[in-house]
Design an enzyme around this catalytic site. Structure first.
Site, PDB file in Angstrom:
ATOM      1  N   ASP A  26       0.843  -1.197   0.000  1.00  0.00           N
ATOM      2  CA  ASP A  26       0.000   0.000   0.000  1.00  0.00           C
ATOM      3  C   ASP A  26       0.876   1.244   0.000  1.00  0.00           C
ATOM      4  O   ASP A  26       1.566   1.533   0.972  1.00  0.00           O
ATOM      5  CB  ASP A  26      -0.903  -0.032   1.243  1.00  0.00           C
ATOM      6  CG  ASP A  26      -1.727   1.236   1.391  1.00  0.00           C
ATOM      7  OD1 ASP A  26      -1.918   1.932   0.377  1.00  0.00           O
ATOM      8  OD2 ASP A  26      -2.178   1.508   2.517  1.00  0.00           O
ATOM      9  N   ASP A  30      -3.984   3.995   2.704  1.00  0.00           N
ATOM     10  CA  ASP A  30      -5.414   3.817   3.010  1.00  0.00           C
ATOM     11  C   ASP A  30      -5.739   2.395   3.467  1.00  0.00           C
ATOM     12  O   ASP A  30      -6.903   2.040   3.634  1.00  0.00           O
ATOM     13  CB  ASP A  30      -6.280   4.209   1.802  1.00  0.00           C
ATOM     14  CG  ASP A  30      -6.042   3.295   0.602  1.00  0.00           C
ATOM     15  OD1 ASP A  30      -5.150   2.424   0.662  1.00  0.00           O
ATOM     16  OD2 ASP A  30      -6.757   3.452  -0.408  1.00  0.00           O
ATOM     17  N   ASP A  34      -2.072  -1.093  -3.693  1.00  0.00           N
ATOM     18  CA  ASP A  34      -2.398  -0.347  -4.911  1.00  0.00           C
ATOM     19  C   ASP A  34      -1.298  -0.515  -5.957  1.00  0.00           C
ATOM     20  O   ASP A  34      -0.258  -1.137  -5.699  1.00  0.00           O
ATOM     21  CB  ASP A  34      -2.634   1.135  -4.577  1.00  0.00           C
ATOM     22  CG  ASP A  34      -1.592   1.676  -3.621  1.00  0.00           C
ATOM     23  OD1 ASP A  34      -0.402   1.308  -3.785  1.00  0.00           O
ATOM     24  OD2 ASP A  34      -1.934   2.444  -2.699  1.00  0.00           O
ATOM     25  N   ASP A 103      -5.637 -10.121 -15.671  1.00  0.00           N
ATOM     26  CA  ASP A 103      -6.725 -11.050 -15.377  1.00  0.00           C
ATOM     27  C   ASP A 103      -7.914 -10.702 -16.280  1.00  0.00           C
ATOM     28  O   ASP A 103      -8.313  -9.547 -16.347  1.00  0.00           O
ATOM     29  CB  ASP A 103      -7.114 -10.916 -13.902  1.00  0.00           C
ATOM     30  CG  ASP A 103      -7.421 -12.245 -13.267  1.00  0.00           C
ATOM     31  OD1 ASP A 103      -8.242 -12.981 -13.830  1.00  0.00           O
ATOM     32  OD2 ASP A 103      -6.844 -12.549 -12.201  1.00  0.00           O
ATOM     33  N   ASP A 217     -10.203 -15.959 -16.096  1.00  0.00           N
ATOM     34  CA  ASP A 217     -11.021 -16.392 -14.966  1.00  0.00           C
ATOM     35  C   ASP A 217     -12.134 -17.349 -15.404  1.00  0.00           C
ATOM     36  O   ASP A 217     -12.874 -17.036 -16.348  1.00  0.00           O
ATOM     37  CB  ASP A 217     -11.638 -15.138 -14.325  1.00  0.00           C
ATOM     38  CG  ASP A 217     -12.255 -15.408 -12.978  1.00  0.00           C
ATOM     39  OD1 ASP A 217     -11.516 -15.800 -12.066  1.00  0.00           O
ATOM     40  OD2 ASP A 217     -13.476 -15.231 -12.832  1.00  0.00           O
ATOM     41  N   GLU A 270      -8.328 -20.534 -16.416  1.00  0.00           N
ATOM     42  CA  GLU A 270      -8.747 -21.193 -15.176  1.00  0.00           C
ATOM     43  C   GLU A 270      -9.968 -22.046 -15.485  1.00  0.00           C
ATOM     44  O   GLU A 270     -10.953 -21.557 -16.029  1.00  0.00           O
ATOM     45  CB  GLU A 270      -9.091 -20.154 -14.102  1.00  0.00           C
ATOM     46  CG  GLU A 270      -9.332 -20.797 -12.752  1.00  0.00           C
ATOM     47  CD  GLU A 270     -10.151 -19.945 -11.794  1.00  0.00           C
ATOM     48  OE1 GLU A 270     -10.004 -20.114 -10.584  1.00  0.00           O
ATOM     49  OE2 GLU A 270     -10.972 -19.120 -12.260  1.00  0.00           O
ATOM     50  N   HIS A 344      -4.672 -16.854  -4.849  1.00  0.00           N
ATOM     51  CA  HIS A 344      -5.491 -15.973  -4.005  1.00  0.00           C
ATOM     52  C   HIS A 344      -6.802 -16.620  -3.556  1.00  0.00           C
ATOM     53  O   HIS A 344      -7.531 -16.031  -2.775  1.00  0.00           O
ATOM     54  CB  HIS A 344      -5.787 -14.679  -4.778  1.00  0.00           C
ATOM     55  CG  HIS A 344      -6.664 -14.929  -5.968  1.00  0.00           C
ATOM     56  ND1 HIS A 344      -6.250 -15.678  -7.054  1.00  0.00           N
ATOM     57  CD2 HIS A 344      -7.944 -14.565  -6.250  1.00  0.00           C
ATOM     58  CE1 HIS A 344      -7.234 -15.761  -7.934  1.00  0.00           C
ATOM     59  NE2 HIS A 344      -8.263 -15.088  -7.470  1.00  0.00           N
ATOM     60  N   ASP A 345      -7.122 -17.814  -4.089  1.00  0.00           N
ATOM     61  CA  ASP A 345      -8.359 -18.515  -3.716  1.00  0.00           C
ATOM     62  C   ASP A 345      -8.097 -19.709  -2.805  1.00  0.00           C
ATOM     63  O   ASP A 345      -9.025 -20.454  -2.505  1.00  0.00           O
ATOM     64  CB  ASP A 345      -9.047 -19.069  -4.968  1.00  0.00           C
ATOM     65  CG  ASP A 345      -9.607 -17.993  -5.869  1.00  0.00           C
ATOM     66  OD1 ASP A 345      -9.906 -16.889  -5.372  1.00  0.00           O
ATOM     67  OD2 ASP A 345      -9.737 -18.258  -7.080  1.00  0.00           O
TER      68      ASP A 345
HETATM   69  O1  TEU Z   1     -12.259 -18.473  -9.026  1.00  0.00           O
HETATM   70  C1  TEU Z   1     -13.092 -19.549  -9.310  1.00  0.00           C
HETATM   71  C2  TEU Z   1     -13.660 -20.203  -8.100  1.00  0.00           C
HETATM   72  O2  TEU Z   1     -14.857 -20.258  -7.941  1.00  0.00           O
HETATM   73  C3  TEU Z   1     -12.779 -20.873  -7.136  1.00  0.00           C
HETATM   74  O3  TEU Z   1     -11.493 -20.456  -7.193  1.00  0.00           O
HETATM   75  C4  TEU Z   1     -13.236 -20.798  -5.728  1.00  0.00           C
HETATM   76  O4  TEU Z   1     -12.880 -19.550  -5.216  1.00  0.00           O
HETATM   77  C5  TEU Z   1     -12.560 -21.912  -4.966  1.00  0.00           C
HETATM   78  O5  TEU Z   1     -13.109 -23.086  -5.440  1.00  0.00           O
HETATM   79  C6  TEU Z   1     -12.707 -21.826  -3.483  1.00  0.00           C
HETATM   80  O6  TEU Z   1     -14.047 -21.970  -3.072  1.00  0.00           O
HETATM   81  C7  TEU Z   1     -12.224 -17.350  -9.797  1.00  0.00           C
HETATM   82  C8  TEU Z   1     -11.374 -16.289  -9.114  1.00  0.00           C
HETATM   83  O7  TEU Z   1     -10.076 -16.756  -8.991  1.00  0.00           O
HETATM   84  C9  TEU Z   1     -12.002 -15.949  -7.810  1.00  0.00           C
HETATM   85  O8  TEU Z   1     -11.216 -15.089  -7.038  1.00  0.00           O
HETATM   86  C10 TEU Z   1     -13.345 -15.330  -8.100  1.00  0.00           C
HETATM   87  O9  TEU Z   1     -14.022 -15.110  -6.892  1.00  0.00           O
HETATM   88  C11 TEU Z   1     -14.208 -16.240  -8.992  1.00  0.00           C
HETATM   89  O10 TEU Z   1     -13.498 -16.810 -10.065  1.00  0.00           O
HETATM   90  C12 TEU Z   1     -15.320 -15.428  -9.596  1.00  0.00           C
HETATM   91  O11 TEU Z   1     -14.788 -14.502 -10.500  1.00  0.00           O
END
Ligand code: TEU
Length: 593
Positions: A26, A30, A34, A103, A217, A270, A344-345
């Site tokens: 950051d 804030d 960023d 993305d 995505d 993905e 990140h998921d």
């Molecule tokens: O992710 C797809 C998604 O549904 C999974 O990664 C889900 O987050 C995982 O199975 C855990 O429950 C993509 C993106 O990477 C994610 O950040 C978004 O929220 C989603 O699509 C919708 O755009």
């Protein structure tokens, strides 16, 4: 076929680093990361040695799903900066020989996107930009929506991946719209050629700005079957099984490929779903068909997951290997693998597949060794190079993610789950928020991420696990990652060698060879990884032992300093075909054959 016949591409030789900008750095205090914050760290990325940055969404968004709900594809989110900041970032990265992939989120938009606003108002030309349907008579179904008109149920039984029905009722249009994700993420209707035109134009617009590719995505969801059939065997009522790899998916993607993609771009799709038929995978990647460079499948990410965010399954090393072995085999002739264990998921890999307590450092290095020596392109998720761990979530209000909060609240409301406390361990292990806590730069307050109040808690272990400390210490995960990355530049066999697993059923040791044989060389790597807290002995088959191998990298000290704990005859062991590995020990040998 010799390995030389494999199509050589820069993106096979590259290492990708994923930046989740909200949590990276950051610059303006804030509490939210960023783009200027990323610019400040380009030097850092260059020092680490990565070749590509994948930047998670930075577009204008109301942030129902942290930027995966896009309001305007051609504008930068205010919180993250301006288009001029983004241009500076691209320039800085390119000046350091680092490529940038963006993305691409085009299965859905935000409900605040202009297209949806117009579609909702049934404006000429926009009526069919999304999936609008009439509801059903509530008497026909055994469950009803929470938000529809009296006596009406949603058009089908599909459930959103983020909890609740996959349909929302619109009072103005008096119809329901489909949203596989959040209610604020309506699905675009790719059957409409105008939608595809808009998407391809937008992609071209970004390529014209100079980007090097896209991470796409949930791209395998964009073709939905006619009639949107239910599926009682799908925990999502059909949303998952019917939407993944739908009837026109290859037609849509090959159209995209013809229109806007180039073999020189890095494109990674993905691909949601429990198990991807290899036939589809090959079509996604075949240069004569859809022509993507790589894909992200979920098979290893689902091993320890139950259906709900509050459920866990046991995983075994042999299952994890089976997934990677299947994919290496499946894409041997056509296609190329991506290699990742977190993003990140997903929870942090060291907490999930390693030991984030006593052997945090060793197991983080071991998992890194795996990702960088399998065949495919490795993806590093920010903080992985420090061995960052899951966060010790203790109460519901520490979470920020819709994908944790919504399903859990619904389940508690429906009586399926008693309370957060009753399922705390599982939610804590599964939540996407584990990955989203701020990057740990130093032992300064808030880990040096921000001068303000961070939007999500900083992991309390930041005082010892942080970039400054890691860079000071030669023996750190960070330095080890840097070495792993540079191996890729030095040894072709790391990139292009054939992969052959040893002992596929063993639940403690993952061992394999990588072999490159062609006119110029005949070389082999032997990788041996001990996935346990105990010592193990590995009896190697004769054809992989060698008298003149060198140890390329390993995660213990091998300095022969007379200390019994560290002093082992590593090369002698290999020659004798009898490796003894210490807890979470990883070794990579190289020899000319
Ligand atoms: O992710 C797809 C998604 O549904 C999974 O990664 C889900 O987050 C995982 O199975 C855990 O429950 C993509 C993106 O990477 C994610 O950040 C978004 O929220 C989603 O699509 C919708 O755009």
């Amino acid at each position: 076929m010799t390995e030389r016949d494999i199509e050589r591409r820069w993106w096979k030789e590259a290492v990708v680093y994923q930046v989740y900008p909200r949590s990276f750095n950051d610059a303006d205090g804030d509490g939210v990361g960023d783009i200027p914050g990323v610019v400040e760290k380009v030097e850092y990325l260059d020092d680490l040695g990565v070749d590509v940055v994948w930047l998670c969404p930075v577009y204008d968004s109301p942030n129902a799903d942290n930027g995966y709900d896009i309001r305007d594809y051609r504008t930068i989110m205010d919180e993250f900066g301006t288009m001029a900041d983004w241009e500076t970032l691209l320039e800085e990265l390119h000046d350091h020989d680092i490529k940038l992939i963006m993305d691409l989120v085009v299965n859905h938009t935000s409900d605040e996107h202009e297209w949806f606003v117009r579609s909702r108002a049934e404006e000429n030309g926009y009526e069919d930009f999304y999936w609008w349907r009439e509801g059903r008579d509530a008497d026909e179904v055994s469950w009803s929506a929470k938000a529809g008109p009296e006596g009406e149920a949603p058009p089908n039984a599909w459930k959103s991946f983020f909890g609740g029905p996959a349909w929302a009722y619109d009072d103005g249009r008096e119809e329901w719209y489909l949203h596989l994700f959040d209610v604020k993420q309506p699905d675009l209707n790719w059957e409409n050629p105008q939608v595809r035109e808009e998407v391809f134009d937008m992609m071209e617009w970004w390529f014209d700005k100079g980007i090097d590719g896209f991470r796409m995505d949930v791209i395998n969801l964009v073709s939905k079957p006619e009639g949107l059939p239910n599926d009682p065997d799908d925990p999502f009522g059909g949303a998952m099984t019917q939407s993944t790899n739908g009837p026109r998916i290859h037609e849509f993607l090959s159209e995209m490929s013809d229109r806007v993609l180039d073999r020189e771009h890095l494109t990674v799709g993905e691909m949601l779903g429990p198990e991807m038929p290899m036939e589809h995978a090959r079509r996604y990647l075949d240069p004569d068909e859809d022509g993507l460079s790589m894909l992200f499948h979920f098979e290893h990410m689902l091993l320890d997951r139950g259906d709900g965010i509050w459920e866990r399954d046991e995983w075994a090393l042999s299952d994890l290997k089976a997934v990677f072995n299947r994919w290496d085999e499946g894409l041997r002739e056509v296609g190329w693998n991506s290699l990742y264990l977190n993003n990140h998921d997903q929870p942090r890999m060291v907490s999930r597949f390693g030991n984030d307590g006593e052997y945090r450092r060793e197991s983080a290095k071991l998992l890194g060794t795996l990702l960088h020596t399998l065949r495919g392109t490795p993806y590093i998720y920010q903080g992985e190079e420090l061995g960052m761990t899951n966060y010790p979530f203790d109460s519901l209000d520490e979470f920020r993610d819709v994908d944790t909060l919504n399903p859990l609240r619904n389940a508690i409301e429906d009586g399926e789950v008693e309370s957060f406390d009753a399922v705390k361990e599982a939610v804590r292990a599964n939540s996407r928020d584990n990955a989203r806590t701020p990057m740990q730069w130093s032992s300064e307050p808030h880990a040096g991420f921000t001068d303000g109040e961070p939007w999500i808690g900083v992991n309390p272990n930041y005082e010892s696990v942080n970039v400054e400390a890691e860079r000071r210490d030669d023996d750190s995960v960070w330095h080890y990652y840097r070495d792993l990355i540079s191996l890729r530049d030095e040894y072709d066999v790391v990139v292009y060698g054939e992969y052959d697993p040893l002992f596929p059923d063993d639940d403690t040791v993952w061992a394999y060879t990588r072999t490159l044989t062609d006119e110029e060389s005949d070389e082999q790597l032997l990788v041996a990884l001990n996935f346990s807290d105990g010592e193990v002995a590995v009896g190697l088959p004769e054809d992989v032992t060698s008298d003149d191998a060198t140890l390329l990298i390993g995660n213990y000290r091998y300095d022969g300093d007379g200390d019994a704990a560290t002093d082992v005859d590593v090369e002698g062991e290999l020659a004798a075909g009898d490796l003894r590995l210490r807890p979470w020990e990883a070794r990579v040998y190289h020899h000319e054959r």
